[in-house]
Scaffold this active site. Sequence first.
Site, PDB file in Angstrom:
ATOM      1  N   ASP A 177      42.980  25.963  39.327  1.00 29.65           N
ATOM      2  CA  ASP A 177      42.122  27.136  39.445  1.00 29.65           C
ATOM      3  C   ASP A 177      43.047  28.299  39.111  1.00 29.65           C
ATOM      4  O   ASP A 177      43.903  28.660  39.918  1.00 29.65           O
ATOM      5  CB  ASP A 177      41.568  27.289  40.867  1.00 29.65           C
ATOM      6  CG  ASP A 177      40.571  28.436  40.941  1.00 29.65           C
ATOM      7  OD1 ASP A 177      40.844  29.483  40.304  1.00 29.65           O
ATOM      8  OD2 ASP A 177      39.531  28.313  41.602  1.00 29.65           O
ATOM      9  N   HIS A 178      42.880  28.847  37.910  1.00 30.34           N
ATOM     10  CA  HIS A 178      43.918  29.775  37.441  1.00 30.34           C
ATOM     11  C   HIS A 178      44.001  31.036  38.303  1.00 30.34           C
ATOM     12  O   HIS A 178      44.994  31.749  38.253  1.00 30.34           O
ATOM     13  CB  HIS A 178      43.749  30.099  35.955  1.00 30.34           C
ATOM     14  CG  HIS A 178      42.582  30.984  35.655  1.00 30.34           C
ATOM     15  ND1 HIS A 178      41.323  30.499  35.453  1.00 30.34           N
ATOM     16  CD2 HIS A 178      42.490  32.314  35.524  1.00 30.34           C
ATOM     17  CE1 HIS A 178      40.512  31.495  35.208  1.00 30.34           C
ATOM     18  NE2 HIS A 178      41.186  32.620  35.246  1.00 30.34           N
ATOM     19  N   LYS A 182      47.580  33.724  39.762  1.00 31.73           N
ATOM     20  CA  LYS A 182      47.750  35.170  39.573  1.00 31.73           C
ATOM     21  C   LYS A 182      48.768  35.697  40.574  1.00 31.73           C
ATOM     22  O   LYS A 182      48.732  35.345  41.748  1.00 31.73           O
ATOM     23  CB  LYS A 182      46.414  35.899  39.733  1.00 31.73           C
ATOM     24  CG  LYS A 182      45.481  35.671  38.560  1.00 31.73           C
ATOM     25  CD  LYS A 182      44.184  36.426  38.760  1.00 31.73           C
ATOM     26  CE  LYS A 182      43.198  36.119  37.660  1.00 31.73           C
ATOM     27  NZ  LYS A 182      43.411  36.894  36.445  1.00 31.73           N
ATOM     28  N   HIS A 240      36.624  30.093  42.126  1.00 34.96           N
ATOM     29  CA  HIS A 240      37.533  31.240  42.192  1.00 34.96           C
ATOM     30  C   HIS A 240      37.335  32.095  43.447  1.00 34.96           C
ATOM     31  O   HIS A 240      38.284  32.416  44.156  1.00 34.96           O
ATOM     32  CB  HIS A 240      37.369  32.129  40.955  1.00 34.96           C
ATOM     33  CG  HIS A 240      37.542  31.398  39.663  1.00 34.96           C
ATOM     34  ND1 HIS A 240      38.521  30.471  39.464  1.00 34.96           N
ATOM     35  CD2 HIS A 240      36.856  31.461  38.502  1.00 34.96           C
ATOM     36  CE1 HIS A 240      38.441  29.997  38.226  1.00 34.96           C
ATOM     37  NE2 HIS A 240      37.427  30.579  37.624  1.00 34.96           N
TER      38      HIS A 240
END
Length: 484
Positions: A177-178, A182, A240
């Site tokens: 889950d990018h 972050k 997200h």
Amino acid sequence: MVARIIPVDPFDLVIFGGTGDLARRKIYPGLYQRMKAGQMPAEARIVGAARSEHDDEEFRGIVRDALIEFVPEKDIDSETLEAFLACLSYEAVDARGDAGWEELKGHIRDGVVHAFYFSVAPSLFGDLAERLHTYGMAGDGCRIVVEKPFGHDLASAKELNATLEKHFSEEQIYRIDHYLGKETVQNLMAVRFGNVLFEPLWNAQYVDHIQITVAETVGVGGRGEYYDRSGAMRDMVQNHLMQLLCLIAMEPPSRFGSDEVRDEKLKVIRALEPVQPHHIIRGQYEAKGDEPDFREDAGDPRSRTESFIALRLAISNWRWAGTPFYLRTGKKLKARTSEIAVVFKDAPHSIFDETGKSHRNILTIRLQPNEGMELCVTIKEPGPGGMRLVDVPLDMTFADALGPDGADIPEAYERLIMDVIRGNQTLFMRGDEVEAAWAWTDPLIAGWEARNDVPKPYEPGSSGPEDALMLMHRDGRKWREIKA
Ligand code: NAP
């Protein structure tokens, strides 16, 4: 401040879907940046794999073009570029056939880390896992990286987990889950658990509410058909926004270890209360000028899929009982921005003569644009003439605070791919976490389908449907402005 770079061990990374959009836009640029930063060792090898036939030189040309298109011009230098391209090779492989697999195995060296990135449609994940096993590449130490979407509902997520777990242990599976890659999201944990300042206030006694907004300005465009089958809930909230909520709400883990962090996140998902229907607002963008409405973009004039959703959630545990969490995300909104705002309660008693005025401390965590944090504090308005209060931000934009090197905040994929090589799963979703998120999501979707809920129209460039504003107004609160 100069970042300390620890090179990772030499590796063989096979990218299935190596000619696809994600590989070109995110994976190669991310790896290139890590090579430029000195983190990717010269002995690393990257193998692109897809069905189409290319020789190594053609493939390097594809990657060169991608780097020139997607890496900022200031970061391209010919020496790193050539060194990076020299690490690449290509093998034509069909996930559903046997062609190319023996040849692919020939690329895998002994004594280095082996990682296989599944950057292909999820329907091929099972085939890839099966063939990696059949052709003897699914050894104990190897890792597989799987992209979103991880399932469409609980049943399909369970099936996918079961398929992957036939040949790989949980310790070998990296579900991306990018958002977790972050820098600000990781900083959220540093701020919460590395300082004594916030944690004592991080609970229902001091926090009035928390808002999470992920707003996009683009519509669903060319992805209309895919998006029509998912909608904002499946595409954004289940993964997200849920991950952001978990990091904000979780208890302090005993250490920053992958299982300790993920255990705490899982507890948050399991403590979510069922959501009341009037606490779910779904919307669809309307047409504007030449731009079509959502239904036309989706290719279905009767579509009831949401391009916007706002929710009011409650977490039933000691820390958060009584503090609502408001989440919203949508397409074609006013600005492209992602932020979390922790809105603290008013001071219990004001000694200043400011009747009816409320001054609130707000901690804002900005994910984009300008990653950083801002703490809004109340001070005296300068000048004579009595004691008037004003709210001012203590701004900590990372790029400013950390000096010239801080401006180069690594992209999420850079961090996450290096974590795969390092064998660190902390920022990846565990199988039970994904299943718990779907177990919470499914009844909500089933509920609005059973009610024949029709999404509310909203004007492109707005903050979403009027009802979403009312969701907070009814509680005597308001959303923060969506602004870039
Ligand atoms: P894409 O542009 O359609 O690329 C798909 C890749 O898979 C191509 O390299 C294709 O090459 C290869 N491929 C297709 N069928 C194959 C087969 N049978 N065997 C081996 N290779 C095959 O897709 P994408 O946008 O890169 O997305 C890849 C994955 O990432 C998907 O799961 C997607 O949901 C996810 N994702 C993408 C993004 C994004 O921004 N693009 C963001 C988040 C998640 P050939 O046709 O030559 O085989």
